[in-house]
Design an enzyme around this catalytic site. Structure first.
Site, PDB file in Angstrom:
ATOM      1  N   ASP A 233       0.854  -1.199   0.000  1.00 34.62           N
ATOM      2  CA  ASP A 233       0.000   0.000   0.000  1.00 34.62           C
ATOM      3  C   ASP A 233       0.884   1.241   0.000  1.00 34.62           C
ATOM      4  O   ASP A 233       2.057   1.184   0.349  1.00 34.62           O
ATOM      5  CB  ASP A 233      -0.952   0.020   1.206  1.00 34.62           C
ATOM      6  CG  ASP A 233      -0.239   0.110   2.551  1.00 34.62           C
ATOM      7  OD1 ASP A 233       0.821  -0.530   2.711  1.00 34.62           O
ATOM      8  OD2 ASP A 233      -0.731   0.828   3.458  1.00 34.62           O
TER       9      ASP A 233
ATOM     10  N   GLU B 230       0.074  -0.947   5.901  1.00 37.88           N
ATOM     11  CA  GLU B 230       1.145  -0.375   6.726  1.00 37.88           C
ATOM     12  C   GLU B 230       0.923   1.110   6.960  1.00 37.88           C
ATOM     13  O   GLU B 230       1.134   1.610   8.052  1.00 37.88           O
ATOM     14  CB  GLU B 230       2.507  -0.597   6.067  1.00 37.88           C
ATOM     15  CG  GLU B 230       3.698  -0.365   7.012  1.00 37.88           C
ATOM     16  CD  GLU B 230       4.153   1.079   7.127  1.00 37.88           C
ATOM     17  OE1 GLU B 230       4.892   1.394   8.077  1.00 37.88           O
ATOM     18  OE2 GLU B 230       3.776   1.926   6.288  1.00 37.88           O
TER      19      GLU B 230
HETATM   20  N1  BES Z   1       8.739   3.280   5.433  1.00 38.55           N
HETATM   21  C1  BES Z   1       8.137   4.201   6.339  1.00 38.55           C
HETATM   22  C2  BES Z   1       8.931   4.412   7.602  1.00 38.55           C
HETATM   23  C3  BES Z   1      10.355   4.908   7.427  1.00 38.55           C
HETATM   24  C4  BES Z   1      10.697   5.780   6.432  1.00 38.55           C
HETATM   25  C5  BES Z   1      11.295   4.498   8.317  1.00 38.55           C
HETATM   26  C6  BES Z   1      12.002   6.217   6.300  1.00 38.55           C
HETATM   27  C7  BES Z   1      12.584   4.947   8.210  1.00 38.55           C
HETATM   28  C8  BES Z   1      12.949   5.804   7.180  1.00 38.55           C
HETATM   29  C9  BES Z   1       6.738   3.707   6.662  1.00 38.55           C
HETATM   30  O1  BES Z   1       6.006   3.346   5.534  1.00 38.55           O
HETATM   31  C10 BES Z   1       5.963   4.826   7.304  1.00 38.55           C
HETATM   32  O2  BES Z   1       5.691   5.792   6.649  1.00 38.55           O
HETATM   33  N2  BES Z   1       5.598   4.684   8.576  1.00 38.55           N
HETATM   34  C11 BES Z   1       4.752   5.613   9.237  1.00 38.55           C
HETATM   35  C12 BES Z   1       4.150   5.010  10.451  1.00 38.55           C
HETATM   36  C13 BES Z   1       2.817   4.334  10.229  1.00 38.55           C
HETATM   37  C14 BES Z   1       2.278   3.833  11.551  1.00 38.55           C
HETATM   38  C15 BES Z   1       1.825   5.187   9.532  1.00 38.55           C
HETATM   39  C16 BES Z   1       5.533   6.822   9.694  1.00 38.55           C
HETATM   40  O3  BES Z   1       6.737   6.729  10.000  1.00 38.55           O
HETATM   41  O4  BES Z   1       4.928   7.888   9.728  1.00 38.55           O
HETATM   42 MN    MN Z   2       7.120   2.162   4.291  1.00 37.62          MN
HETATM   43 MN    MN Z   3       5.258   5.241   4.587  1.00 40.96          MN
END
Ligand code: BES
Ligand code: MN
Ligand code: MN
Length: 449
Positions: free
Chosen positions: A81, A145
């Site tokens: 996604d 995710e």
């Molecule tokens: N891939 C990201 C997280 C990420 C990006 C970690 C760059 C380290 C470096 C992930 O898809 C993401 O966006 N996570 C969200 C959290 C989620 C609970 C919505 C975030 O970090 O905001």
């Molecule tokens: Mn991600």
């Molecule tokens: Mn993300």
């Protein structure tokens, strides 16, 4: 792999053309379509048991190749996604029509995470074709995710047996730069909430009542402003109580990374950085917690001017957490504080959204060693361990439920603009990532012998 390079890119383009936005139900059919796409590609690559596990939301795609029970097993996780592409008008080319410019692939999901998860499918295919697959592998790709992974949580608890492995392998983070490859050994956690501030029982004429009745937007702004002090510290009582304080030596280590402040500012078109006093930028995003407003609204935002003293104001607020802060506890501290500082002239309501536990990954494991060796062989450099500011809440779920550490073998760059308009992913990073994953399998199998 050479002869397949063009096809690997074409296939990724097909994948990127499916607008699998999990947050917006108008894209629902496409999210399912993306899941089917992944199932098909895993099948074509030679995986067994390729299937969709249905959930209350979007399916979890599972597949495996168990070649020999005496070999180590890698559980690959990724997400198909993507974030909503909005605002559309800020994209230089349409978000779901991938193009290559300056040797980068531009599309929503190019880096986060379709480009990165698809590298795993293509590494697998390459190893299958050359007969060099040296580990058993299980794939688990989810479609929620970006909206909190609620159903993955249930799935992991239910299928613990099926998911047994030696390590979880994830490409959903970034490297410091192509010159200085790095391995992510820390992720921040999260508390996300929405607040509502209510003033008068209806929108009022801002001339007739203005000055005498509290304006909930003004009040909300004051409240938010008061939650950070002059030193850039968060003022919620108890907020820092559990924050892990690193030793001077640990901090020095973190700051060894060659951080280019001028380039960082230039990339963002800003003249100055800000943040908690006494900490460097690398520390501010890696080891310190934050509080940010993600969105704020209320009153009149249409064309022209309307004089109104609104009845309600809203904001979405997130706090990034560091070890050993506890998401539920921080959410409670925020809620109590927000209620305590609200003036009598308004009523407030706080609704928690999702949370996430911070993660730290040991550099003292065979998986880390294998990843380090893979970079050394493929990039000619020993990668440096770094702590990323983003969150992947399921990493702590894997630790808790499966007893498995995750290896965060990501290949994105901060400048890839994930979650922003014009998201991109380097063509170099895509191919190099595929190669490095293959090297990881090789080194992991060797070290686990
Ligand atoms: N891939 C990201 C997280 C990420 C990006 C970690 C760059 C380290 C470096 C992930 O898809 C993401 O966006 N996570 C969200 C959290 C989620 C609970 C919505 C975030 O970090 O905001
Ligand atoms: Mn991600
Ligand atoms: Mn993300």
């Amino acid at each position: 792999m050479e002869e397949n390079k063009k096809r690997f890119l074409d296939e990724l383009f097909d994948f990127l053309r499916i607008p699998s936005v999990s947050a917006d139900s108008k894209f629902s059919d496409d999210v399912f379509k993306a899941a089917d796409f992944v199932v098909e590609k895993l099948k074509a690559a030679g995986a067994d048991k390729c299937q969709r596990f249905e959930t209350k939301g979007y399916p979890i795609v599972y597949a495996e190749k168990m070649i020999d029970p005496s070999l180590p097993t890698i559980l690959v996780y990724g997400h198909y996604d993507v974030q909503p592409p909005d605002p559309y008008e800020l994209w230089d080319s349409p978000p779901f029509e991938p193009v290559i410019k300056n040797e980068k692939i531009y599309a929503r999901g190019a880096c986060d995470d379709k480009g990165q998860m698809y590298m795993h499918v293509k590494s697998f295919e390459t190893m299958m074709q050359s007969g060099s697959l040296a580990c058993n592998v299980k794939f688990m790709f989810e479609g929620e995710e970006e909206v909190g992974s609620d159903n993955l949580d249930i799935f992991v608890k239910e299928y613990k047996e099926m998911l047994q492995a030696d390590v979880v392998l994830i490409s959903d983070t970034s490297i410091h730069s192509v010159e200085t490859p790095s391995i992510t050994v820390g992720l921040r956690g999260m508390s996300y909430l929405e607040v509502e501030v209510t003033g008068p029982n209806r929108d009022l004429h801002s001339g007739v009542y203005g000055g005498a009745v509290a304006n909930p937007i003004n009040v909300l702004c004051d409240m938010i402003a008061s939650m950070k002090d002059e030193q850039g510290r968060i003022t919620i009582p108890g907020f820092y109580d559990r924050v892990e304080e690193l030793t001077a030596a640990e901090r020095a280590k973190i700051n060894e990374i060659p951080f280019d402040k001028a380039a960082y500012k230039a990339d963002l078109d800003i003249d100055e950085l800000e943040g908690e006093e006494g900490f460097t930028t690398v520390e501010r995003t890696g080891i310190r917690p934050t509080l940010d407003v993600n969105g704020i609204w209320g009153g009149y935002t249409g064309e022209g001017a309307k004089t109104v003293l609104p009845s309600k104001a809203y904001a979405k607020i997130s706090m990034r957490l560091v070890p050993n802060q506890i998401s539920e506890e921080i959410t409670q501290l925020f809620t109590d504080h927000f209620k305590a500082i609200a003036p009598k002239s308004v009523k407030v309501n706080v609704t928690p959204h999702h949370g996430g536990t911070p993660a730290v990954i040991s550099t003292d494991s065979l998986a880390y060693k294998a990843a380090s060796n893979a970079f050394e062989e493929g990039w000619g450099k020993v990668p440096v361990p770094t702590r990323d500011g983003g969150s992947i809440p399921i990493v702590s779920l894997f630790q808790q439920e499966l007893g498995l550490d995750s290896m965060l073998l990501g290949f994105g760059l901060d400048s890839d603009a994930i979650h922003s308009p014009n998201e991109s992913y380097g063509v170099f990073n895509y191919y190099k990532g595929i190669e490095t994953i293959i090297l990881f399998y090789k080194h992991f199998a060797k070290l686990m012998k």
